[in-house]
Design a protein around this motif. Structure first.
Motif, PDB file in Angstrom:
ATOM      1  N   ALA A 193       0.865  -1.180   0.000  1.00 58.96           N
ATOM      2  CA  ALA A 193       0.000   0.000   0.000  1.00 58.96           C
ATOM      3  C   ALA A 193       0.904   1.233   0.000  1.00 58.96           C
ATOM      4  O   ALA A 193       2.098   1.146   0.268  1.00 58.96           O
ATOM      5  CB  ALA A 193      -0.882   0.009   1.240  1.00 58.96           C
ATOM      6  N   THR A 232      -1.544   5.526   3.016  1.00 59.10           N
ATOM      7  CA  THR A 232      -2.616   4.605   3.409  1.00 59.10           C
ATOM      8  C   THR A 232      -2.226   3.870   4.680  1.00 59.10           C
ATOM      9  O   THR A 232      -3.034   3.714   5.599  1.00 59.10           O
ATOM     10  CB  THR A 232      -2.901   3.595   2.283  1.00 59.10           C
ATOM     11  N   TYR A 251      -2.491   6.345   7.475  1.00 59.92           N
ATOM     12  CA  TYR A 251      -3.901   6.600   7.782  1.00 59.92           C
ATOM     13  C   TYR A 251      -4.434   5.524   8.713  1.00 59.92           C
ATOM     14  O   TYR A 251      -5.118   5.806   9.694  1.00 59.92           O
ATOM     15  CB  TYR A 251      -4.756   6.609   6.506  1.00 59.92           C
ATOM     16  N   LEU A 271     -11.147  11.129   1.636  1.00 58.19           N
ATOM     17  CA  LEU A 271     -10.644   9.904   1.013  1.00 58.19           C
ATOM     18  C   LEU A 271     -11.732   9.306   0.126  1.00 58.19           C
ATOM     19  O   LEU A 271     -12.915   9.527   0.360  1.00 58.19           O
ATOM     20  CB  LEU A 271     -10.254   8.880   2.072  1.00 58.19           C
ATOM     21  N   GLU A 275     -12.643   3.573  -1.597  1.00 58.79           N
ATOM     22  CA  GLU A 275     -11.621   2.514  -1.618  1.00 58.79           C
ATOM     23  C   GLU A 275     -10.514   2.814  -0.612  1.00 58.79           C
ATOM     24  O   GLU A 275     -10.069   1.923   0.124  1.00 58.79           O
ATOM     25  CB  GLU A 275     -11.038   2.361  -3.027  1.00 58.79           C
ATOM     26  N   GLU A 276     -10.053   4.072  -0.566  1.00 61.32           N
ATOM     27  CA  GLU A 276      -8.977   4.430   0.358  1.00 61.32           C
ATOM     28  C   GLU A 276      -9.438   4.309   1.807  1.00 61.32           C
ATOM     29  O   GLU A 276      -8.721   3.757   2.654  1.00 61.32           O
ATOM     30  CB  GLU A 276      -8.507   5.869   0.087  1.00 61.32           C
ATOM     31  N   GLU A 306      -9.704   0.714   2.814  1.00 66.16           N
ATOM     32  CA  GLU A 306      -8.385   0.125   3.041  1.00 66.16           C
ATOM     33  C   GLU A 306      -7.819   0.569   4.385  1.00 66.16           C
ATOM     34  O   GLU A 306      -7.272  -0.245   5.134  1.00 66.16           O
ATOM     35  CB  GLU A 306      -7.436   0.520   1.907  1.00 66.16           C
TER      36      GLU A 306
END
Length: 186
Positions: free
Chosen positions: A67, A71, A74, A147, A150-151, A154
């Motif tokens: 990743a 990400t 985060y 975000l 998808e982000e 994740e």
């Protein structure tokens, strides 16, 4: 361990420390901002950001590069903030709302609308504080931090459909909380 191996290990450790220092310098602003949005005050946000970077440093060797670094950070920062939120829930108070940069009403429209903007921010923060931590994290990552689905999924280690379900529940609860404030009185 031979002297040469010790020297090589020390050089490797120094290189890792320099790489991590560069990551901290580049990403400390967004990590703090994220923890601030989740926790709602500076002191807790600084502590959670520090915890996040400490955790990231301790686990830096496990970062596989599958990743993006952002990400990965985060996820760590969100987890650190949520842990603090759960731990300190009973003693938390609202001091700052963390929404100063949200342009809910144009500031050029005068003091009345600025007051309404501030009041709306307060109601929004109160609504976020009432959400369960998992719903709050989804809403903050997606709607406040910006975000993509998808982000955010994740970061929270969820499927996109699970994230969307949390977002929906969180938004419905926020809408209910804000309903009385946003509907004009008759």
């Amino acid at each position: 361990m031979t002297e040469q191996q010790e020297i090589e290990q020390k050089e490797t450790e120094d290189q890792v420390a320099l790489e991590f220092e560069a990551i901290v310098e580049e990403h400390q602003g967004f990590v703090y901002n994220l923890t601030y949005r989740i926790l709602g005050n500076s002191a807790d946000a600084e502590e959670a950001a520090q915890d996040a970077f400490l955790s990231a440093y301790r686990n830096f060797d496990r970062f596989r590069g599958e990743a993006k670094v952002t990400t990965w950070l985060y996820r760590i920062a969100t987890n650190a903030a949520l842990m603090k939120l759960r731990k300190d829930k009973s003693k938390r108070t609202l001091t700052d709302n963390g929404y100063e940069d949200m342009d809910l009403v144009s500031p050029t429209r005068g003091p009345e609308e600025l007051a309404l903007n501030s009041e709306l921010r307060e109601h929004l923060q109160d609504g976020l504080e009432m959400l369960q931590p998992n719903l709050k994290a989804a809403v903050v990552l997606r709607d406040v931090q910006g975000l993509t689905n998808e982000e955010a999924a994740e970061v929270l280690n969820l499927s996109v459909s699970s994230l969307k379900a949390r977002l929906h529940r969180g938004r419905v609860l926020l809408r209910k909380h804000l309903q009385g404030y946003l509907q004009p009185s008759r």
